[in-house]
Design an enzyme around this catalytic site. Structure first.
Site, PDB file in Angstrom:
ATOM      1  N   LYS A 112       0.839  -1.212   0.000  1.00 26.54           N
ATOM      2  CA  LYS A 112       0.000   0.000   0.000  1.00 26.54           C
ATOM      3  C   LYS A 112       0.872   1.260   0.000  1.00 26.54           C
ATOM      4  CE  LYS A 112      -2.010  -1.174   3.903  1.00 26.54           C
ATOM      5  NZ  LYS A 112      -1.300  -2.437   4.229  1.00 26.54           N
TER       6      LYS A 112
ATOM      7  N   ARG B 295      -9.875   0.566   9.062  1.00 30.70           N
ATOM      8  CA  ARG B 295      -9.277  -0.728   9.342  1.00 30.70           C
ATOM      9  C   ARG B 295     -10.231  -1.686  10.039  1.00 30.70           C
ATOM     10  NH1 ARG B 295      -3.681   0.253   9.112  1.00 30.70           N
ATOM     11  NH2 ARG B 295      -2.425  -1.584   9.553  1.00 30.70           N
TER      12      ARG B 295
ATOM     13  N   ARG C 259      11.765  -5.363   5.060  1.00 28.97           N
ATOM     14  CA  ARG C 259      11.519  -3.945   4.752  1.00 28.97           C
ATOM     15  C   ARG C 259      12.503  -3.036   5.499  1.00 28.97           C
ATOM     16  NH1 ARG C 259       5.725  -1.440   5.489  1.00 28.97           N
ATOM     17  NH2 ARG C 259       5.838  -2.565   7.462  1.00 28.97           N
TER      18      ARG C 259
ATOM     19  N   ARG D  40      11.365  -1.174  11.012  1.00 21.82           N
ATOM     20  CA  ARG D  40      10.269  -0.814  11.917  1.00 21.82           C
ATOM     21  C   ARG D  40      10.172  -1.788  13.081  1.00 21.82           C
ATOM     22  NH1 ARG D  40       4.960   0.442   8.333  1.00 21.82           N
ATOM     23  NH2 ARG D  40       4.011  -0.843   9.955  1.00 21.82           N
TER      24      ARG D  40
ATOM     25  N   ARG E 185      -0.222  -9.005  13.468  1.00 26.82           N
ATOM     26  CA  ARG E 185      -0.814  -8.026  12.535  1.00 26.82           C
ATOM     27  C   ARG E 185      -1.627  -8.739  11.456  1.00 26.82           C
ATOM     28  NH1 ARG E 185       4.421  -5.107  10.814  1.00 26.82           N
ATOM     29  NH2 ARG E 185       3.112  -3.988   9.342  1.00 26.82           N
TER      30      ARG E 185
END
Ligand code: AP5
Ligand code: ZN
Length: 213
Positions: free
Chosen positions: A13, A88, A127, A160, A171
């Site tokens: 996203k 969400r 990431r 992160r 998550r």
């Protein structure tokens, strides 16, 4: 044009939003980025949000709804905007619908990026994000030219806190339980645009542009 980017953590996203900003000239509104910015500034809101984010849980609705309500009324949102990571859950989606009808606005497209779970885990654990400009990279799939350094601004790349395997699992679970029902919600409104999120970043960008026109 007002767009929602929907999809599990790591679906791409944020990566696609950065490209869509240039293509359509509308800002990205990422509730995750806003919460991380609040945390970096050390505000009470940011510190409160961290407790939830570290566990991979959703931050309470009233916190994120307040952030979005204020943001979409700013000047640069007059031509449209992209909501990334909001809504969400169904309650946030219903609140958004009410908020937009009061403002005389509507959502045009809900772009839902689909990627299988095993691929998501690989994407998230690899990431890296720039501390200074927020640009995103991946150690294998989209590596920076120089290890640990942002191509765009020379800033330091970091991982992160919520991109470790255990938090990623929660998550993904939270996504399945609370966010996935939004696919049905927006399908019923005739706004859902499903995108296959497996392929190169450029291929997926082309798929999204084909749908948005
Ligand atoms: P948030 O920041 O929104 O995170 P997320 O939804 O989990 O999404 P991500 O940012 O992890 O994934 P992405 O889809 O943007 O992937 P990306 O493009 O970076 O939320 C974080 C937390 O904040 C939540 O857990 C919650 O606590 C809180 N929160 C936020 N909003 C909230 C709300 N509305 N209500 C309540 N709480 C809220 O891509 C991932 C990686 O893959 C990158 O390294 C990228 O380079 C790579 N990649 C991208 N595309 C490809 C591709 N095609 N092929 C290979 N690699 C790719
Ligand atoms: Zn940078």
């Amino acid at each position: 044009m007002n767009i929602i980017l929907l999809g599990p953590p790591g679906a791409g996203k944020g990566t696609q939003a950065k490209r869509l900003i240039d293509a359509y000239g509308i800002p990205q509104i990422s509730t995750g980025d806003m919460l991380r910015a609040a945390l970096k500034e050390g505000t009470p809101l940011g510190l409160e949000a961290k407790k939830y984010m570290d566990q991979g849980a959703l931050v309470p609705d009233e916190v994120v709804v307040g952030l979005v309500k204020e943001r979409i009324q700013q000047d640069d949102c007059k031509k449209g905007y992209m909501l990334d990571g909001f809504p969400r859950n169904v309650s946030q989606a219903e609140t958004l619908d009410r908020m937009l009808s009061e403002l005389g606005q509507t959502i045009d497209h809900v772009v839902c990026i689909q990627v299988p779970d095993e691929e998501l885990v690989k994407r998230l654990t690899g990431r890296r994000t720039c501390r200074d400009c927020g640009a995103g990279f991946h150690v294998m799939f989209d590596p920076p030219k120089k290890d640990g350094v942002c191509d765009k601004c020379g800033g330091e790349l970091y991982q992160r806190d919520d991109d470790n395997e255990a938090t990623v699992k929660s998550r993904l679970q939270v996504y399945g339980e609370q966010t996935k029902p939004l696919i049905d919600y927006y399908e019923k409104q005739g706004k859902l645009r499903q995108i296959d999120g497996v392929g190169s970043i450029d291929e997926i960008f082309a798929r999204i542009k084909a749908v948005l026109g």
